[in-house]
Scaffold this motif. Structure first.
Motif, PDB file in Angstrom:
ATOM      1  N   TYR A 101      -7.500   9.509  -8.952  1.00  0.00           N
ATOM      2  CA  TYR A 101      -6.626   8.778  -9.862  1.00  0.00           C
ATOM      3  C   TYR A 101      -7.436   7.815 -10.727  1.00  0.00           C
ATOM      4  O   TYR A 101      -7.271   7.755 -11.947  1.00  0.00           O
ATOM      5  CB  TYR A 101      -5.575   7.993  -9.063  1.00  0.00           C
ATOM      6  N   TRP A 111      -2.367   2.786  -2.555  1.00  0.00           N
ATOM      7  CA  TRP A 111      -3.240   3.273  -1.481  1.00  0.00           C
ATOM      8  C   TRP A 111      -3.197   2.321  -0.288  1.00  0.00           C
ATOM      9  O   TRP A 111      -3.123   2.757   0.865  1.00  0.00           O
ATOM     10  CB  TRP A 111      -4.667   3.407  -2.004  1.00  0.00           C
ATOM     11  N   SER A 138      -2.733   1.954  -8.462  1.00  0.00           N
ATOM     12  CA  SER A 138      -3.161   2.985  -7.512  1.00  0.00           C
ATOM     13  C   SER A 138      -3.773   2.370  -6.261  1.00  0.00           C
ATOM     14  O   SER A 138      -3.523   2.831  -5.143  1.00  0.00           O
ATOM     15  CB  SER A 138      -4.172   3.933  -8.185  1.00  0.00           C
ATOM     16  N   LEU A 145      -2.571  18.372  -6.510  1.00  0.00           N
ATOM     17  CA  LEU A 145      -3.398  17.225  -6.865  1.00  0.00           C
ATOM     18  C   LEU A 145      -3.904  17.346  -8.289  1.00  0.00           C
ATOM     19  O   LEU A 145      -3.954  16.359  -9.034  1.00  0.00           O
ATOM     20  CB  LEU A 145      -4.574  17.085  -5.896  1.00  0.00           C
ATOM     21  N   LEU A 179      -0.934   7.716  -1.278  1.00  0.00           N
ATOM     22  CA  LEU A 179      -2.236   8.103  -1.792  1.00  0.00           C
ATOM     23  C   LEU A 179      -3.293   8.052  -0.696  1.00  0.00           C
ATOM     24  O   LEU A 179      -3.441   7.048  -0.006  1.00  0.00           O
ATOM     25  CB  LEU A 179      -2.671   7.171  -2.923  1.00  0.00           C
ATOM     26  N   SER A 180      -4.048   9.129  -0.561  1.00  0.00           N
ATOM     27  CA  SER A 180      -5.194   9.137   0.342  1.00  0.00           C
ATOM     28  C   SER A 180      -6.403   8.570  -0.387  1.00  0.00           C
ATOM     29  O   SER A 180      -6.370   8.354  -1.603  1.00  0.00           O
ATOM     30  CB  SER A 180      -5.491  10.575   0.790  1.00  0.00           C
ATOM     31  N   ARG A 237      -9.137  10.091  -1.053  1.00  0.00           N
ATOM     32  CA  ARG A 237      -9.589  11.110  -2.012  1.00  0.00           C
ATOM     33  C   ARG A 237      -8.717  11.090  -3.265  1.00  0.00           C
ATOM     34  O   ARG A 237      -9.235  11.160  -4.397  1.00  0.00           O
ATOM     35  CB  ARG A 237      -9.530  12.482  -1.349  1.00  0.00           C
ATOM     36  N   GLU A 238      -7.419  10.985  -3.080  1.00  0.00           N
ATOM     37  CA  GLU A 238      -6.523  10.931  -4.225  1.00  0.00           C
ATOM     38  C   GLU A 238      -6.739   9.662  -5.038  1.00  0.00           C
ATOM     39  O   GLU A 238      -6.701   9.697  -6.274  1.00  0.00           O
ATOM     40  CB  GLU A 238      -5.076  11.018  -3.749  1.00  0.00           C
ATOM     41  N   SER A 242       3.157  12.324 -11.160  1.00  0.00           N
ATOM     42  CA  SER A 242       2.079  11.579 -10.496  1.00  0.00           C
ATOM     43  C   SER A 242       2.484  10.191 -10.015  1.00  0.00           C
ATOM     44  O   SER A 242       1.695   9.518  -9.360  1.00  0.00           O
ATOM     45  CB  SER A 242       0.900  11.420 -11.462  1.00  0.00           C
ATOM     46  N   ARG A 276      -1.315  16.206 -10.659  1.00  0.00           N
ATOM     47  CA  ARG A 276      -1.159  14.752 -10.629  1.00  0.00           C
ATOM     48  C   ARG A 276      -2.289  14.071 -11.405  1.00  0.00           C
ATOM     49  O   ARG A 276      -2.051  13.114 -12.165  1.00  0.00           O
ATOM     50  CB  ARG A 276      -1.134  14.270  -9.176  1.00  0.00           C
ATOM     51  N   LEU A 277      -3.501  14.557 -11.232  1.00  0.00           N
ATOM     52  CA  LEU A 277      -4.633  13.963 -11.949  1.00  0.00           C
ATOM     53  C   LEU A 277      -4.520  14.209 -13.450  1.00  0.00           C
ATOM     54  O   LEU A 277      -4.852  13.334 -14.259  1.00  0.00           O
ATOM     55  CB  LEU A 277      -5.950  14.525 -11.412  1.00  0.00           C
TER      56      LEU A 277
END
Length: 241
Positions: A94, A76, A72, A4, A86-87, A89-90, A63, A7-8
């Motif tokens: 993002y 999601w 994003s 993660l 994407l969760s 949290r992710e 990412s 990705r961020l």
């Protein structure tokens, strides 16, 4: 660094460089062609097309190369339907990385051209026609991205997404910001590519509306996604595994 975290970092760096390209090329165009708005827009849009294509090509495998909270959010929401992606949290990570990257990229562009690091834009971009332009620009962007991923052509994203944004610079009344993070970042530069802070909320609301419309168009054209549908923009990230 965790998967993660990588990705961020990719979203932060990609969004920062994208805004640096947009703002920096705007400043350069303004310096080289003072008073020639059409030529300035041509230079600005051309640099953005090439810069965006390269950034998606390089960072997509890490990412997904969203660089855009609306993309994003759409990914999601699609993930809620197919069970992967994407969760929550992710998504939060993002969006934060994109916002910070956009601000950082604008400050970098200002510094490269000896402009005060924070010089709030005085260029107001407002009105129903301009907001409609942002709705159209963002809806089209979401349609392009998710149509490619839903039909197994995500490899074409660098060219297709960049080409669409380049065209939308010219056929929309707003010159196609189509990105809340980029809109926020561009408020920090009182130059050709800037947008006054007072105009930012209207643009962001129009972009969110456009994102919803674009996603509904994707659903209408391609139906609900299956579990094998990859993430937007350029496929399931693999480089961080």
């Amino acid at each position: 660094m965790s998967r993660l975290g990588r990705r961020l970092l990719a979203e932060f760096v990609g969004t920062a460089l994208l805004v640096a390209v947009v703002v920096g090329s705007g400043i350069m165009a303004q310096n080289l062609a003072p008073g020639q708005i059409g030529l300035q827009l041509l230079a600005n849009s051309t640099a953005t097309v090439f810069g965006l294509a390269v950034l998606i090509l390089i960072l997509g495998p890490v990412s997904g190369a969203h660089f855009n909270p609306v993309v994003s959010l759409a990914d999601w929401w699609q993930a809620r339907q197919r069970g992967t992606g994407l969760s929550s949290r992710e998504l939060g990570g993002y969006v934060l990385a994109q916002a910070l990257g956009a601000i950082g990229g604008c400050l970098l562009a200002n510094a490269m051209f000896a402009v005060p690091a924070i010089s709030w834009s005085s260029t107001e971009r407002t009105g129903a026609a301009v907001w409609l332009g942002e709705i159209v620009a963002t809806a089209g962007l979401i349609l392009v991205i998710f149509a490619l991923t839903r039909t197994g052509r995500a490899a074409a994203a660098p060219v297709a997404v960049a080409a669409y944004i380049g065209a939308a610079y010219w056929f929309t009344s707003s010159t196609s910001f189509a990105n809340p993070a980029v809109t926020l970042g561009r408020a920090f530069s009182d130059t050709f590519a800037g947008i006054a802070p007072i105009s930012v909320p209207g643009f962001v609301l129009a972009q969110l509306a456009g994102g919803v419309i674009g996603f509904l168009l994707v659903q209408g054209l391609f139906g609900r996604p299956g579990a094998d549908v990859p993430e937007a923009v350029s496929g399931e990230p693999t480089a961080s595994r």
